[in-house]
Design an enzyme around this catalytic site. Structure first.
Site, mmCIF file in Angstrom:
data_model
loop_
_atom_site.group_PDB
_atom_site.id
_atom_site.type_symbol
_atom_site.label_atom_id
_atom_site.label_comp_id
_atom_site.label_asym_id
_atom_site.label_seq_id
_atom_site.Cartn_x
_atom_site.Cartn_y
_atom_site.Cartn_z
ATOM 1 N N SER A 198 0.843 -1.182 0.000
ATOM 2 C CA SER A 198 0.000 0.000 0.000
ATOM 3 C C SER A 198 0.883 1.238 0.000
ATOM 4 O O SER A 198 1.763 1.378 0.837
ATOM 5 C CB SER A 198 -0.870 -0.017 1.255
ATOM 6 O OG SER A 198 -1.190 1.282 1.627
ATOM 7 N N HIS A 469 11.153 -3.097 12.223
ATOM 8 C CA HIS A 469 10.812 -3.049 10.793
ATOM 9 C C HIS A 469 9.623 -2.119 10.582
ATOM 10 O O HIS A 469 8.740 -2.029 11.426
ATOM 11 C CB HIS A 469 10.501 -4.453 10.265
ATOM 12 C CG HIS A 469 11.742 -5.191 9.893
ATOM 13 N ND1 HIS A 469 11.919 -5.809 8.682
ATOM 14 C CD2 HIS A 469 12.896 -5.368 10.578
ATOM 15 C CE1 HIS A 469 13.120 -6.349 8.632
ATOM 16 N NE2 HIS A 469 13.737 -6.111 9.772
ATOM 17 N N GLU A 470 9.655 -1.442 9.449
ATOM 18 C CA GLU A 470 8.628 -0.441 9.075
ATOM 19 C C GLU A 470 8.471 0.697 10.071
ATOM 20 O O GLU A 470 7.368 1.247 10.198
ATOM 21 C CB GLU A 470 7.252 -1.101 8.841
ATOM 22 C CG GLU A 470 7.186 -2.080 7.715
ATOM 23 C CD GLU A 470 7.539 -3.500 8.149
ATOM 24 O OE1 GLU A 470 7.295 -3.839 9.309
ATOM 25 O OE2 GLU A 470 8.060 -4.249 7.313
ATOM 26 N N GLU A 494 14.513 -8.368 1.070
ATOM 27 C CA GLU A 494 13.297 -9.185 0.919
ATOM 28 C C GLU A 494 12.514 -8.834 -0.352
ATOM 29 O O GLU A 494 11.801 -9.679 -0.879
ATOM 30 C CB GLU A 494 12.406 -9.036 2.151
ATOM 31 C CG GLU A 494 11.840 -7.629 2.330
ATOM 32 C CD GLU A 494 11.110 -7.432 3.666
ATOM 33 O OE1 GLU A 494 11.475 -8.095 4.651
ATOM 34 O OE2 GLU A 494 10.178 -6.607 3.710
HETATM 35 C C1 NOJ Z 1 7.788 -7.192 6.851
HETATM 36 C C2 NOJ Z 1 9.169 -7.349 7.369
HETATM 37 O O1 NOJ Z 1 10.056 -6.460 6.738
HETATM 38 C C3 NOJ Z 1 9.590 -8.772 7.145
HETATM 39 O O2 NOJ Z 1 10.938 -8.933 7.502
HETATM 40 C C4 NOJ Z 1 8.680 -9.667 7.921
HETATM 41 O O3 NOJ Z 1 9.015 -11.010 7.640
HETATM 42 C C5 NOJ Z 1 7.220 -9.436 7.546
HETATM 43 N N1 NOJ Z 1 6.909 -8.062 7.589
HETATM 44 C C6 NOJ Z 1 6.293 -10.161 8.501
HETATM 45 O O4 NOJ Z 1 6.328 -9.559 9.754
HETATM 46 CA CA CA Z 2 9.459 -4.435 5.414
#
Ligand code: NOJ
Ligand code: CA
Length: 689
Positions: A198, A469-470, A494
């Site tokens: 998104s 993360h995020e 990723e």
């Molecule tokens: C996004 C994260 O960057 C990733 O490392 C994680 O596996 C997934 N979210 C699930 O939490």
């Molecule tokens: Ca991420």
């Protein structure tokens, strides 16, 4: 021991008897010169020169309030004071063991000209490689509670520089970088990338995020960011293409307010880092220096570390986070397999994602409050795994995906952290995928900025280390909270698994942009480059050679490094995995040997407390040769080097896994000459004999 020399020296800037004098402040070595001017109407502007070259042309200072409704932009200056500061401090972990914090400061106490007469301070620190400045609101009745509607700060770079940018967006920074002239920024187009995420919170055609990296035609490298982002929203930049002046765009809340403050308070530092050498940008410590010293009195639990994880297997479709699919990854025996691998190869931790109930309802279903952070799936025997990990000398790393339900996470934090400690875990990866709840808040707004700080403060009480993360992109707060090891806050490895991925130039840009604020959990170390192993229809691949993945452990600085691929893939290349096993995650010294954003980076680092050096070199899609002298080594010593480099026929696209390993003896007079394949890299370990 930290040595502090603090010398107060009031510098007479200019006789106050002149009408509207300019005030100047130079860096300790004289290479930067800041000027602040005060015009007849009361406006304050600043400008910055680097060895007589323009960095920032006359740029406005000020703020707009919505409560009380007035503009803090016309002032009387009531006092000016200055000082020189010089200290060296030792970070708990870092790229170097000692950091010099050396600057000249000039501080203006001003009174806003309207009836309200609000008193503020604007303080500038001028370092040898950049400046920081912030607004300070001393306690006073007129702004007991006040609301920032906008910040008026400008960064008038004044020229159509080449820029490395991602589009402004209030909720995500997971973008590929664009390289264009400032005049060609098109954030709408850059925001419109089809990778399943998104990206609703686009700001507009001309908005970009910081850290923003620029290169001027006169050879200057200029980086704009912020330091110590606390109790304030993140700053984005809006370019005025008619004159290349950046205006500030703060992240709003649902009412379009930017920050709710109560004096005494202050803004984060606005930072401009500049040099005529790209390597100086990467070695700058200005953002760290502008942050407060560590609040942690006993840092003995804080440990730079490597981890493997039940993680990549979900990203490449081998298994799933949820259990209903029948392909659950986080089951006891599988986790033991990772623990065994970690134990055998001296990897400190095993991250386990998908261990707790709720994953059936997160992304896709977007149910709220799905996780309680303390209930494992029935096939994940947490007590057995706690004992097993302990017996193998490995730590399990906790995973707290909030799926954006942030108020739910806040409710569970104490319980969740106690649960971790009771199960012998003291590192956690948090995550904020999806829209923030409460609705109307953004990942980068003041409410969330306060949340991230609340989380790390609470973890500090429990002696827990964090990898977020995020979150909002970092601003050097790991100086204050050294248990905050790393953040994602950019487009990680990723994306190669499930989208068009990251171009080969991506990793040559990140250190000049995202990493300026702090370490990134990029998750390097993918050896199985073509990603059709479990999904034969997948055309996705990592956009590097295998050797470049090794180099990232050195070029992408972080005290928390993942060996992200699957144990079975590493077992096929244990000779190359040896580098990941050996490479350090904490350093006494760092030498940026060569660097050019978007093209290449070569870095040498000396392991903390040891004589070992590790070198990493990466290139973009172009093949190149890296030639450097090993003169960073000690005189009179011989070293055994192991060079992991791309095979002569390697290529990120057609032959990414081809590598050769050579060993030889070198000393400080040796010149190394190493070929890099297109999208390639090399890694070297240098061990004293
Ligand atoms: C996004 C994260 O960057 C990733 O490392 C994680 O596996 C997934 N979210 C699930 O939490
Ligand atoms: Ca991420």
């Amino acid at each position: 021991m930290k040595q502090v020399f603090l010398l107060f020296l009031v510098i007479a800037i200019q006789a106050q008897s002149f009408a509207n004098p300019d005030y100047a402040c130079s860096s300790p070595d004289g290479s930067l010169r800041l000027t602040v001017s005060h015009n007849d109407a009361g406006s304050l502007h600043y400008s910055l020169l680097y060895k007589k070259l323009d960095v920032i042309k006359s740029s406005m200072l000020g703020l707009e309030l919505s409560k009380p409704k007035l503009s803090l932009s016309k002032f009387d200056i009531t006092a000016v004071d200055s000082l020189i500061f010089d200290e060296s401090w030792k970070p708990v972990w870092g790229e170097v063991s000692s950091i010099r914090n050396h600057y000249k400061q000039i501080r203006f106490t001003v009174k806003e000209k309207s009836k309200a007469g609000i008193v503020m301070q604007i303080v500038f620190r001028v370092f040898n490689d950049g400046i920081g400045f912030r607004y300070i609101f001393p306690e006073q009745a007129a702004i007991n509670h006040f609301i920032i509607a906008d910040e008026l700060t400008e960064f008038n770079v004044g020229q159509n520089h080449k820029a490395f940018w991602i589009p402004g967006n209030y909720d995500t920074n997971e973008f590929p970088y664009n390289i264009t002239r400032l005049g060609d920024i098109d954030a709408e187009k850059a925001n419109d990338i089809d990778d399943g995420l998104s990206r609703e919170s686009l700001i507009g055609k001309n908005a970009v995020q910081t850290p923003l990296m620029m290169k001027a035609d006169n050879g200057l490298y200029i980086n704009i960011h912020e330091a110590a982002l606390v109790n304030y929203p993140a700053m984005h930049l809006l370019i005025d293409k008619s004159n290349f002046n950046f205006h500030t765009q703060l992240v709003p809340d649902a009412y379009n307010n930017k920050a709710y403050l109560q004096a005494p308070s202050q803004s984060p530092w606005r930072t401009v880092i500049v040099s005529n050498r790209a390597t100086d940008i990467l070695s700058s410590k200005t953002i760290l220096n502008l942050n407060d010293p560590s609040v942690i009195t006993d840092p003995s639990y804080i440990k730079p570390q490597k981890m493997v994880g039940v993680w990549w297997e979900m990203h490449v479709n081998k298994s799933t986070w949820e259990k209903k699919s029948g392909k659950h990854g986080a089951y006891t025996e599988n986790v033991k397999r990772y623990i065994d691998f970690a134990s055998l190869h001296k990897i400190d931790g095993v991250l386990v994602e998908g261990w707790n109930v709720g994953w059936e309802d997160w992304a896709g279903n977007w149910k709220e409050n799905v996780f309680d952070f303390i209930t494992p799936y029935p096939d994940y025997d947490i007590d057995e795994l706690t004992a097993y990990a302990k017996s193998k000398g490995v730590k399990i790393i906790m995973h707290h995906e909030t799926s954006g339900s942030v108020s739910n996470y806040e409710r569970f934090m104490d319980t969740a952290y106690r649960y971790m400690l009771n199960h012998d875990m003291n590192t956690v990866k948090t995550g904020y995928v999806g829209r923030i709840i409460p609705r109307g808040e953004h990942h980068d707004g003041q409410w969330m900025v306060n949340h991230y700080v609340r989380v790390i403060s609470k973890m500090t009480g429990y002696k827990i280390m964090l990898d977020a993360h995020e979150p909002v992109r970092p601003t050097g707060l790991h100086r204050t909270y050294p248990n905050w090891l790393a953040c994602e806050a950019a487009r990680g490895n990723e994306f190669n698994a499930w989208s068009k991925g990251n171009n080969p130039e991506h990793e040559t840009i990140l250190p000049f942009t995202r990493l300026m604020g702090g370490p990134m959990d990029y998750t390097p170390g993918i050896f199985h480059i073509k990603l059709n192993q479990f999904d034969t229809s997948s055309k996705n691949q990592v956009h590097t050679t295998l050797c470049k993945q090794l180099a990232l452990y050195v070029t992408m600085y972080s005290p928390l490094q993942m060996a992200a691929d699957l144990p079975e893939n590493y077992n096929k290349h244990l000779d190359a995995f040896k580098f990941i096993e050996d490479v350090a995650v904490d350093w006494d010294d760092t030498k940026i040997l060569e660097a050019e954003p978007g093209d290449y980076i070569t870095i040498a680092r000396k392991e903390k407390g040891k004589g070992n050096w590790f070198v990493g070199g990466i290139t973009d899609e172009q093949a190149r040769k890296s030639v450097f002298k090993c003169d960073f080594l000690d005189a009179g010593k011989k070293y055994t080097v192991t060079i992991y480099r791309d095979a002569s026929n390697a290529d990120w696209k057609s032959n990414p896994e081809a590598y050769t390993i050579e060993k030889k003896i070198i000393d400080k007079n040796t010149e190394l000459n190493i070929p890099l394949a297109p999208g390639g890299g090399f890694a070297i370990s240098i061990i004293p004999q």
